[in-house]
Enzyme design. Structure first.
Site, short mmCIF file in Angstrom:
data_model
loop_
_atom_site.label_atom_id
_atom_site.label_comp_id
_atom_site.label_asym_id
_atom_site.label_seq_id
_atom_site.Cartn_x
_atom_site.Cartn_y
_atom_site.Cartn_z
N GLN A 1 2.68 8.39 -5.39
CA GLN A 1 3.55 9.31 -4.68
C GLN A 1 2.89 10.69 -4.57
OE1 GLN A 1 7.52 7.65 -6.64
NE2 GLN A 1 7.97 9.26 -5.16
N SER B 1 -0.21 5.42 -10.80
CA SER B 1 1.24 5.23 -10.91
C SER B 1 1.71 4.15 -9.95
CB SER B 1 1.96 6.55 -10.66
OG SER B 1 3.32 6.45 -11.00
N LEU B 2 2.45 4.49 -8.90
CA LEU B 2 2.87 3.48 -7.92
C LEU B 2 1.69 2.68 -7.39
CD1 LEU B 2 4.86 2.28 -5.72
CD2 LEU B 2 3.93 4.09 -4.25
N ARG C 1 12.50 -0.13 -7.74
CA ARG C 1 11.95 0.82 -8.71
C ARG C 1 12.27 2.25 -8.28
NH1 ARG C 1 6.68 3.50 -9.14
NH2 ARG C 1 5.98 3.70 -11.31
N HIS D 1 7.48 9.22 -15.91
CA HIS D 1 6.49 9.06 -16.99
C HIS D 1 6.82 9.95 -18.19
CE1 HIS D 1 4.03 6.63 -14.32
NE2 HIS D 1 4.11 7.58 -13.41
N GLN E 1 4.74 1.60 -18.17
CA GLN E 1 4.28 2.65 -17.26
C GLN E 1 5.40 3.62 -16.91
OE1 GLN E 1 4.11 2.45 -13.09
NE2 GLN E 1 1.88 2.43 -13.01
#
Length: 401
Positions: A11, A92-93, A117, A201, A250
């Site tokens: 993102q 991440s994503l 998610r 996170h 994660q």
């Protein structure tokens, strides 16, 4: 064996128009946009091409959009170039994009999964008590200590992303984040708040992680065709741990991107290609190391460079030659940590002579080191660092001078 790693952004890389040029030029892009829209029951293509930035930035929209464009870029890469990667890594994503391209998750399932998610992450902080901020110009240990000093059970904060040396993202309760920024500003740091709908996170995502664990359990996972680097461990997924464990951890644990890139360095990766819109990960790689050539495939015109094997080889040789020049200086002047002086002398002195000959060749007018000579000299540098008992990574080399 391939020395190329493919990187997938997370993102923050979304932008209006993302994927349009692929859609105009490749049938696979039309197919994947249509499949993604069917999976989540709305027109994702229209959102990416014509929607508002505010709507696209919403977590539940940005995640399937970014995944779709990254997978399209991967399919175009394989169709037009075809060189199989040694590793895949996503920020991440982006780790979900990597898993799709490695064959672990089907594209259809992944789109549905990241959409859910995004919804769970968006709803994790209904009162907007949390936030995230990018912060730079500070050492990791110092930042972590300040986070520990400021954090309380009610108002936790932590380092959420370790992106590059002295470039991080902090996440947590808004009150704690504000205090961390206040304390670090006097040290000359720079910061900027990130436009997200939750403290990702961080420990504040624990309830969301518990919800997401149920969602993760509803999908099948296959063995990876290529090694995928985990954000949580900064190493490839291991067969004795389930994919769902990695993805669930994660949610609350930091993205160890800097360590992940150092893993690629240690594995002798020579080129990375970022697949998706913008060039965020390419920019980070340029800050992390000068020994890997970064490329981007965000639009069809990028294929001109990627398919020019002669130009890529020359670029790689140039960057490795520059990297060699720096390493040679460090090899000569770095401190010796080997307590066995006899072994050190017997090993290092002959290696010094080899490097001196290379230096003489480099300074000859019109002489260009060959690829083999550059690789041999890099190996000599590595042998010297080993003999001096210096860990072979950039930070340690700088500290050793």
């Amino acid at each position: 064996m391939s020395n190329v790693a493919l990187l997938f952004p997370g993102q923050g890389s979304q932008m209006i128009g993302m994927g349009r040029d692929f859609w105009n030029n490749f049938d696979v892009a039309k197919k994947l946009f249509e499949e993604a829209s069917d999976a989540i029951s709305f027109d994702l293509r229209k959102l990416c091409f014509e929607g508002s930035m505010n709507e696209l930035t919403m977590t539940m929209n940005a995640q399937p959009a970014l995944l779709t464009v990254s997978v399209i870029a991967f399919q175009v890469y394989m169709q037009e170039i075809g060189l199989e990667p040694a590793y895949l890594a996503g920020h991440s994503l982006g780790e979900y994009s990597a898993l799709v391209c490695a064959g672990v998750l089907s594209f259809h399932d992944a789109i549905k999964l990241v959409r859910q998610r995004g919804i769970i992450m968006h709803n994790a902080d209904p009162y907007q008590e949390g936030t995230m901020a990018a912060i730079s110009g500070i050492h990791l240990d110092t930042l972590q200590k300040i986070c520990e000093q400021v954090s309380t059970i009610e108002c936790p904060a932590c380092v959420a992303c370790i992106n590059a040396d002295q470039q991080f993202v902090i996440s947590g309760h808004r009150q704690a984040i504000q205090e961390i920024i206040k304390r670090t500003e006097s040290m000359g740091t720079k910061h900027s708040y990130i436009n997200v709908s939750g403290p990702y996170h961080s420990p504040l995502m624990q309830h969301a992680a518990e919800q997401f664990e149920i969602e993760l359990g509803q999908y099948p996972y296959a063995l990876a065709k290529y090694p995928v680097i985990s954000n949580v461990t900064a190493a490839p997924y291991e067969s004795d741990r389930s994919v769902t464990d990695y993805l669930n951890m994660q949610m609350t644990m930091p993205v160890r991107w800097l360590e992940s890139m150092h893993y690629l360095i240690d594995q002798k990766v020579t080129e990375v290609i970022e697949l998706g819109s913008k060039h965020v990960l390419v920019s980070l790689m340029s800050k992390i190391t000068k020994g890997i050539v970064p490329y981007s495939l965000s639009q069809p015109s990028d294929l001109l460079m990627l398919t020019n094997t002669h130009e890529r080889k020359n670029k790689l040789l140039t960057i490795r030659k520059n990297w060699l020049s720096e390493l040679m200086v460090t090899a000569f002047i770095s401190r010796n940590y080997n307590p066995d002086s006899i072994s050190y002398t017997q090993t290092v002195v002959p290696l010094f002579h080899q490097l001196q000959r290379v230096q003489e060749q480099m300074h000859k007018n019109g002489y260009e080191l060959s690829e083999e000579e550059i690789n041999d000299a890099l190996q000599v540098c590595h042998s010297i660092f080993t003999a001096k008992q210096i860990p072979f990574d950039g930070t340690a080399l700088i500290d050793a001078i």
